[in-house]
Design an enzyme around this catalytic site. Structure first.
Site, short mmCIF file in Angstrom:
data_model
loop_
_atom_site.label_atom_id
_atom_site.label_comp_id
_atom_site.label_asym_id
_atom_site.label_seq_id
_atom_site.Cartn_x
_atom_site.Cartn_y
_atom_site.Cartn_z
N ARG A 57 27.40 -42.74 -21.65
CA ARG A 57 25.99 -42.48 -21.29
C ARG A 57 25.93 -41.27 -20.37
O ARG A 57 25.04 -40.44 -20.47
CB ARG A 57 25.35 -43.72 -20.64
CG ARG A 57 23.96 -43.44 -20.07
CD ARG A 57 23.07 -44.69 -19.95
NE ARG A 57 23.75 -45.85 -19.41
CZ ARG A 57 24.12 -45.99 -18.13
NH1 ARG A 57 23.86 -45.05 -17.25
NH2 ARG A 57 24.75 -47.08 -17.74
N TYR A 110 1.64 -31.25 -30.03
CA TYR A 110 2.30 -32.21 -30.93
C TYR A 110 1.78 -33.61 -30.57
O TYR A 110 1.70 -33.96 -29.38
CB TYR A 110 3.82 -32.11 -30.74
CG TYR A 110 4.57 -33.15 -31.51
CD1 TYR A 110 4.65 -33.11 -32.89
CD2 TYR A 110 5.21 -34.20 -30.85
CE1 TYR A 110 5.34 -34.07 -33.59
CE2 TYR A 110 5.91 -35.17 -31.55
CZ TYR A 110 5.96 -35.10 -32.92
OH TYR A 110 6.64 -36.06 -33.62
N ASP A 182 8.09 -25.87 -25.60
CA ASP A 182 8.64 -26.60 -26.75
C ASP A 182 8.92 -25.55 -27.83
O ASP A 182 8.00 -25.00 -28.43
CB ASP A 182 7.61 -27.63 -27.22
CG ASP A 182 8.09 -28.49 -28.37
OD1 ASP A 182 8.97 -28.00 -29.13
OD2 ASP A 182 7.59 -29.61 -28.55
N LYS A 207 14.45 -31.16 -36.12
CA LYS A 207 13.79 -30.24 -37.02
C LYS A 207 14.76 -29.13 -37.46
O LYS A 207 15.75 -29.43 -38.07
CB LYS A 207 12.53 -29.72 -36.35
CG LYS A 207 11.67 -30.83 -35.68
CD LYS A 207 11.10 -31.83 -36.66
CE LYS A 207 10.50 -33.06 -35.99
NZ LYS A 207 9.54 -32.82 -34.92
C1 LIG Z 1 8.99 -33.58 -33.85
C2 LIG Z 1 8.52 -32.87 -32.64
C3 LIG Z 1 8.68 -33.42 -31.37
C4 LIG Z 1 9.27 -34.79 -31.15
O1 LIG Z 1 10.59 -34.87 -31.54
P1 LIG Z 1 11.32 -36.20 -32.11
O2 LIG Z 1 12.69 -35.72 -32.38
O3 LIG Z 1 10.57 -36.63 -33.33
O4 LIG Z 1 11.23 -37.23 -31.04
C5 LIG Z 1 8.26 -32.67 -30.29
N1 LIG Z 1 7.70 -31.46 -30.44
C6 LIG Z 1 7.52 -30.91 -31.66
C7 LIG Z 1 6.89 -29.56 -31.77
C8 LIG Z 1 7.92 -31.58 -32.79
O5 LIG Z 1 7.74 -31.04 -34.00
#
Ligand SMILES: *Cc1c(COP(=O)(O)O)cnc(C)c1O
Length: 387
Positions: A57, A110, A182, A207
């Protein structure tokens, strides 16, 4: 407040994606970073670890490899890999804010980020204001003495809005606040927020970085040593860290990020051009189009415009839903950034949770994650679905 990003080596992006943190393993010479599928690590003398690892962890060598590579590619000092993008977002919020603090979020954030702030952050004691982040005057006007954070996504999801990272960093720092970007849609291959003044980069590595729609993950990267310690402390204390196999899959995806992104960008450019000319299409949201209101800012801070394209169809929601179920190659599914093309209806799928709020999206909107299949096949698929 921000310390300068550690200058990367002179090696190019792909060289670092393939080698940073990924030296062959010392004992056996394994070229691929091993999956250290272990919860705990033997100590020779009580309190003395062999290589700094005591419990997975707190730290695991496979995760470390991913963290070092991500930090290197973003020009940061430390990377922190989480079990999901939302776990990374939660750790950022808790490490950077305290009950009573105010933050600014994009008015087209998001959906999961909005839910985290609104449903978890507010009961914890935060207040927030939704602002169109492309409008720096609106951001300045929304800042209060309690504003400690500006939360930025650029490009945004699903409307591909663009905000000026350097401008937002300046506003934040003038007022003693910090900027989180982000960078999920752009990836470090197309955009480097830390170099533009951001304090923290967040990723859903699910992603483009993972890139194969086979793993959920998230990450934070910062150039600030103190923040880095806070993130490590929160990761260890809250426990939402990436497991070794997930870290390994993500690292495998990361190695090919540049070649995949080049192809995503090529295909998305062509899809956006085709949609712009199509009689059944209303508006196309893609920062690469010169008609996009954020085109100029995007061109200044991104090397290319990414693989996401949104558009509205004539005929309203009913027609949009039909188009989504008529494609053959574009799979109707949430998520984005994988090698395969995806199509979705944000109003009914990814953004259903923001219906009725200021973040609601048009109901005739379709979002595409343009994959890396052959372009002609993708164009034909969309043309057929729109016919
Ligand atoms: C998918 C996404 C998230 C969240 O990520 P997870 O891996 O699904 O928890 C946050 N910000 C953006 C822009 C995203 O596309």
């Amino acid at each position: 407040m921000t310390s300068a990003p550690v200058p990367p080596t002179t090696d190019g992006f792909s060289t670092r994606a393939i080698h940073a943190g990924q030296d062959p393993e010392a004992t056996t010479g394994a070229v691929a970073v091993p999956i250290y599928q272990t919860s705990t690590f033997a100590q020779d003398v009580a309190g003395e670890t062999r290589a700094g690892y005591d419990y997975s962890r707190a730290g695991n060598p496979t995760r470390t490899a991913l963290e070092v590579a991500l930090a290197d590619l973003e020009g940061g000092r430390s990377g922190h890999a989480f079990a999901s993008g939302m776990a990374a977002a939660d750790a950022a919020v808790r490490a950077m804010l305290r009950p009573g603090d105010h933050l600014i979020i994009p008015n087209d954030a998001y959906g999961g980020t909005f839910r985290l702030i609104d449903k978890i952050g507010v009961p914890w004691g935060l207040t927030y204001t939704e602002v169109p982040l492309s409008d720096l005057d609106a951001v300045a006007a929304a800042m209060t003495d309690r504003t400690k954070l500006i939360w930025c996504e650029t490009p945004t999801n699903p409307l591909l809005g663009i905000s000026d990272i350097a401008g937002l960093a300046g506003l934040a720092h003038d007022r003693g606040a910090r900027l989180v970007v982000d960078n999920t849609f752009a990836t470090p291959y197309l955009q480097l927020p830390l170099a533009l003044g951001a304090d923290v980069v967040l990723h859903s590595t699910t992603k483009y970085i993972g890139g194969h729609s086979d793993v959920i993950g998230g990450a934070l990267v910062t150039a600030d040593a103190e923040l880095g310690e806070d993130f490590a402390f929160h990761a260890k204390s809250m426990g939402g860290v990436a497991g070794p196999f997930d870290a390994w899959l993500t690292l495998r995806g990361l190695k090919t990020l540049a070649v995949r992104m080049d192809r995503h960008c090529d295909n998305a450019d062509a899809v956006a051009d085709m949609l712009s000319e199509h009689p059944k299409v209303g508006r196309v949201y893609f920062p690469g189009l010169s008609t996009h209101p954020g085109h100029h800012v995007a061109a200044g801070q991104m090397s290319r415009f990414g693989g996401m394209v949104s558009f509205t169809v004539r005929g309203g929601r009913e027609e949009a839903v039909k188009v989504c179920s008529r494609t053959r190659l574009f799979t109707l599914a949430e998520s984005l950034g994988g090698v395969e093309s995806l199509i979705e209806h944000p109003g009914l799928m990814t953004h259903a949770s923001v219906a009725g709020t200021g973040l609601e999206v048009p109901d005739d909107l379709i979002r595409l994650s343009v994959g890396i299949e052959d372009l002609d096949d993708l164009l034909a698929d969309l043309t057929d679905a729109l016919a």
